[in-house]
Every structure is written in C-alpha cells, then in structure tokens.
Design an enzyme around this catalytic site. Structure first.
Site, PDB file in Angstrom:
ATOM      1  N   SER A  61       4.481  18.200  32.978  1.00 33.35           N
ATOM      2  CA  SER A  61       5.606  18.155  32.040  1.00 33.35           C
ATOM      3  C   SER A  61       6.610  19.244  32.375  1.00 33.35           C
ATOM      4  CB  SER A  61       5.114  18.353  30.601  1.00 33.35           C
ATOM      5  OG  SER A  61       6.207  18.494  29.700  1.00 33.35           O
ATOM      6  N   TYR A  89       0.359  23.693  24.745  1.00 28.62           N
ATOM      7  CA  TYR A  89       0.890  22.603  25.575  1.00 28.62           C
ATOM      8  C   TYR A  89       1.557  23.153  26.829  1.00 28.62           C
ATOM      9  CZ  TYR A  89       3.181  18.225  26.832  1.00 28.62           C
ATOM     10  OH  TYR A  89       3.592  17.098  27.499  1.00 28.62           O
TER      11      TYR A  89
END
Length: 254
Positions: free
Chosen positions: A136, A149
């Site tokens: 990501s 995350y």
C-alpha cells in the site's frame, strides 16, 4: 494450458475482483478467504475453474494443506497473489489496541509469508512463476492513527524487496504492488478525502496489467505514486505539521 492463479483474501473487495478478473480470462484460480459463503458464490459461477479454500492466512497448517490440494488438482501455480489484509485505526495509548496491532501485523505481513512459503519450492522447480505482494502507499510513511496498518505495509514492502533479490536467477519473480484508495467496505469508513480512488474492478484490471508487464514494483493508480514520492520527500517538520491535523481512521476492536 490455462494460467493458474492463487489469490488470498478473495472473499470481497480487491481480492474478489482479482479472482473474477482472472476467471474471466479463463484462468484456473485457487481462492483463499475466511468467508466461505463468498467462495461458494464464485464456485457456482465458475465450477470448472475455481478451487475454494475457506481459511485464515494466519493458520499456516491450513494454508499448507490448501496449497498441496491446489497443486494436486490444478498444478503448480503461475501466479500467487498475497492480497489478504485488514485496515483499522490504532492508538498506542489504548492497551486493548495491542492485540489489534498484532492481528494487523499477523495478517498483513506474516500472512503474506505463510501464503507464499508452500508454493515457493514447487514454483522454483518449474523455473518460473510470480509471487505478488499487495502492499500500500500507506507503507511509504507512517500515517497518524493507522500505525499498525502503515507499519505492516512498510514491512511488506521491505520483505518483498528481500524476496525479489533472493529469487534472482531462479526464473521466478517477486512483484510489489502498492494500491492507493480502492472502493471497498474497508475504505468506506474513512472520514477523509480519498484522491484518485478506484473501483475494485478497475483496480483489479490495472493490477493484472502490472503483473503481466514484467515490472517488479508499481503504484496503482500511477497518480498515487506521485503523491507517495512527494510524501517521502517532505521534511519531518512539514510532514508532522500537515498530518497531525489530518482526520484519522476509526479505531475498532477485532
């Protein structure tokens, strides 16, 4: 011979869109997901092409068994896409977030390792194959309120680079893909603007093109790659000033 693809996290969002894309191209697809009902829907649509394995990527024994089953039934995969992941807000001051942080790391990082491991030797023996890690743009810098995350995706980017070098000369390749924002239930709760957001189907098409292109690293869409480069170049004082005021992803116990 049809292309053989294995995809984790295929019960919804990007993983399901990737499965549908490759099935639509005539591939034989093994799907790993925790939600068995979604896998059954895929099986009803593509009964001769899809191999369904309800499992949690944190369970290495289950992943090993699924890998052995897929190889026995369909053959050694040409592409393994480690897509399973979760995103949830975390804050260090809350003791209950320690377990959430660990779960995010276990799924987003260790789950990739556990997905690749049982396929690596059989694929190496064939002298070809792609191991694709879905990271990501959030792994480029630490996002406030999303420490778990960001940390998991930063770790995944570094792991994929190590794997890429380890596979050099084997005929296999490691591919790192860093999506930006994708319209999924995971992003629907985000209380902030999401520039250049893509539908799951469009993201899947673009990611499949990257996989076929021979690139070892890509950001999808490319515009988010520019955003990521700018973020990495910002001096700490400016980054801290801007993002300390940014909205944060809601916390949630898992």
């Amino acid at each position: 011979m049809a292309v053989r693809v294995v995809i984790s996290g295929a019960s919804g969002g990007l993983g399901l869109a990737l499965a549908r894309y490759y099935l639509g191209q005539g591939a034989m697809v093994g799907v790993f997901a925790r939600r068995a009902d979604c896998l059954q829907d895929l099986f009803k649509q593509f009964p001769r092409q899809v191999f369904c394995y309800p499992l949690d990527v944190r369970d290495s024994t289950a992943v090993q068994a699924a890998a052995q089953s897929f190889i026995a039934r369909a053959g050694v995969p040409d592409i393994v896409i480690a897509n399973a992941g979760i995103s949830v807000g975390t804050l260090t001051e809350y003791a209950e977030d320690i377990d959430v942080f660990q779960q995010v790391m276990d799924i987003n990082m260790s789950g990739v390792l556990k997905t690749f491991q049982p396929f690596l030797i059989p694929m190496r023996e064939t002298g070809q194959g792609l191991l694709v890690g879905i990271a990501s743009v959030a792994g480029f810098r630490g996002l406030p309120g999303a420490g778990a995350y960001s940390a998991s995706k930063a770790a995944l980017i570094a792991y994929m680079e190590s794997l890429r070098v380890e596979l050099r000369g084997s005929g296999m390749r490691a591919v790192t893909i860093c999506p930006g924002y994708i319209k999924t239930p995971m992003t629907a709760v985000n209380p902030y603007p999401m520039p250049f957001i893509l539908s799951a189907d469009e993201a899947a098409r673009r990611i499949a093109r990257v996989i076929a292109s021979g690139k070892s690293f890509a950001v999808v869409p490319w515009q988010m790659g520019l955003v990521g480069r700018v973020l990495k170049l910002l001096p700490n004082w400016l980054y801290d000033f801007v993002f300390s005021r940014a909205p944060r992803k809601p916390r949630k116990l898992l």
